[in-house]
Write an enzyme that holds these catalytic residues in place. Sequence first.
Site, PDB file in Angstrom:
ATOM      1  N   THR A  10       0.844  -1.194   0.000  1.00 14.66           N
ATOM      2  CA  THR A  10       0.000   0.000   0.000  1.00 14.66           C
ATOM      3  C   THR A  10       0.877   1.240   0.000  1.00 14.66           C
ATOM      4  OG1 THR A  10      -1.730   1.238   1.160  1.00 14.66           O
ATOM      5  CG2 THR A  10      -0.225  -0.029   2.537  1.00 14.66           C
ATOM      6  N   ASN A  12      -0.685   4.007   0.988  1.00 14.24           N
ATOM      7  CA  ASN A  12      -1.494   4.816   1.904  1.00 14.24           C
ATOM      8  C   ASN A  12      -0.825   4.809   3.282  1.00 14.24           C
ATOM      9  OD1 ASN A  12      -3.434   5.438   3.932  1.00 14.24           O
ATOM     10  ND2 ASN A  12      -5.104   5.031   2.497  1.00 14.24           N
ATOM     11  N   GLY A  14      -1.684   6.086   6.049  1.00  9.55           N
ATOM     12  CA  GLY A  14      -2.612   5.794   7.148  1.00  9.55           C
ATOM     13  C   GLY A  14      -2.783   4.294   7.333  1.00  9.55           C
ATOM     14  N   ASP A  72      -8.010  -3.877   0.667  1.00 11.41           N
ATOM     15  CA  ASP A  72      -8.939  -2.985  -0.013  1.00 11.41           C
ATOM     16  C   ASP A  72     -10.080  -2.748   0.943  1.00 11.41           C
ATOM     17  OD1 ASP A  72      -9.351  -1.484  -2.532  1.00 11.41           O
ATOM     18  OD2 ASP A  72     -11.305  -2.469  -2.411  1.00 11.41           O
TER      19      ASP A  72
HETATM   20  P1  IMP Z   1      -8.521   1.775  -1.130  1.00  7.36           P
HETATM   21  O1  IMP Z   1      -8.732   0.589  -0.238  1.00  7.36           O
HETATM   22  O2  IMP Z   1      -7.109   2.245  -1.124  1.00  7.36           O
HETATM   23  O3  IMP Z   1      -9.128   1.593  -2.475  1.00  7.36           O
HETATM   24  O4  IMP Z   1      -9.285   3.014  -0.512  1.00  7.36           O
HETATM   25  C1  IMP Z   1     -10.144   2.904   0.516  1.00  7.36           C
HETATM   26  C2  IMP Z   1     -10.673   4.264   0.882  1.00  7.36           C
HETATM   27  O5  IMP Z   1     -11.729   4.032   1.833  1.00  7.36           O
HETATM   28  C3  IMP Z   1      -9.662   5.168   1.574  1.00  7.36           C
HETATM   29  O6  IMP Z   1      -9.011   6.033   0.693  1.00  7.36           O
HETATM   30  C4  IMP Z   1     -10.557   5.930   2.544  1.00  7.36           C
HETATM   31  O7  IMP Z   1     -11.162   7.013   1.895  1.00  7.36           O
HETATM   32  C5  IMP Z   1     -11.625   4.910   2.903  1.00  7.36           C
HETATM   33  N1  IMP Z   1     -11.194   4.139   4.086  1.00  7.36           N
HETATM   34  C6  IMP Z   1     -10.747   2.845   4.152  1.00  7.36           C
HETATM   35  N2  IMP Z   1     -10.421   2.505   5.413  1.00  7.36           N
HETATM   36  C7  IMP Z   1     -10.644   3.612   6.158  1.00  7.36           C
HETATM   37  C8  IMP Z   1     -10.470   3.891   7.547  1.00  7.36           C
HETATM   38  O8  IMP Z   1     -10.004   3.078   8.359  1.00  7.36           O
HETATM   39  N3  IMP Z   1     -10.837   5.135   7.928  1.00  7.36           N
HETATM   40  C9  IMP Z   1     -11.329   6.067   7.075  1.00  7.36           C
HETATM   41  N4  IMP Z   1     -11.481   5.872   5.778  1.00  7.36           N
HETATM   42  C10 IMP Z   1     -11.146   4.635   5.319  1.00  7.36           C
END
Ligand code: IMP
Length: 200
Positions: A10, A12, A14, A72
């Site tokens: 990832t 991300n 966070g 995801d």
């Molecule tokens: P992906 O899994 O990277 O496609 O994106 C998931 C999206 O869902 C993130 O960019 C957030 O906007 C939202 N999301 C997923 N998990 C969390 C969390 O734990 N807190 C807040 N938003 C979340």
Amino acid sequence: MSAPVFLLATNNSGKLAEMRPIFASLGIECVSMREAGVSSDPEETGVTFEENALIKARAAMGASGMPSVADDSGLMVDALGGAPGVMSARFAGGHDVSDAEKCAYLLAKMADKEQRSARFVSCIACVFPDGGKVTAHGTCEGRIIRAPRGESGFGYDPVFVPEGYDETFAELGPEIKNGISHRARALLAFKEELARYLGR
Ligand code: IMP
């Protein structure tokens, strides 16, 4: 035989911050894509969380040759028919939109909705160089409030209050969130599946 090092697929920060301590508590060594010098950002074309997690894990494994773990996740809001769901990251129009703008967009869509129930969903997928895979799911029930509160976390944390609490994920902070979140639950289920897969 020493245990393999897992790649956390990832970008991300966070998610990375939440996944690392959980893997550490499982005694599983892991590295981020930056640490491994791996770059991978495939298009998320799946229609389920599991399909997208597998797409990301397979792309990272192809780029690194390491067992690769991807998450995801997203927010499913009942009053919006389960949206934003797999579109959570792109909900307000694209990846360049800030978290604050995504929260504001969601709150605007829900301005006239009395039904506030929602859940976060996470699927963790790990793929191995020999073609094996392990997947696990976790959810966290809660509700969407009417104005953002709190500073910690990421994404929709400031507008989501988990069941059994009065504060948002962003107010509760990482210690509490990491104990009850969809991702924490998916990772615990993943731990059991992984132990079974590795024959431990
Ligand atoms: P992906 O899994 O990277 O496609 O994106 C998931 C999206 O869902 C993130 O960019 C957030 O906007 C939202 N999301 C997923 N998990 C969390 C969390 O734990 N807190 C807040 N938003 C979340």
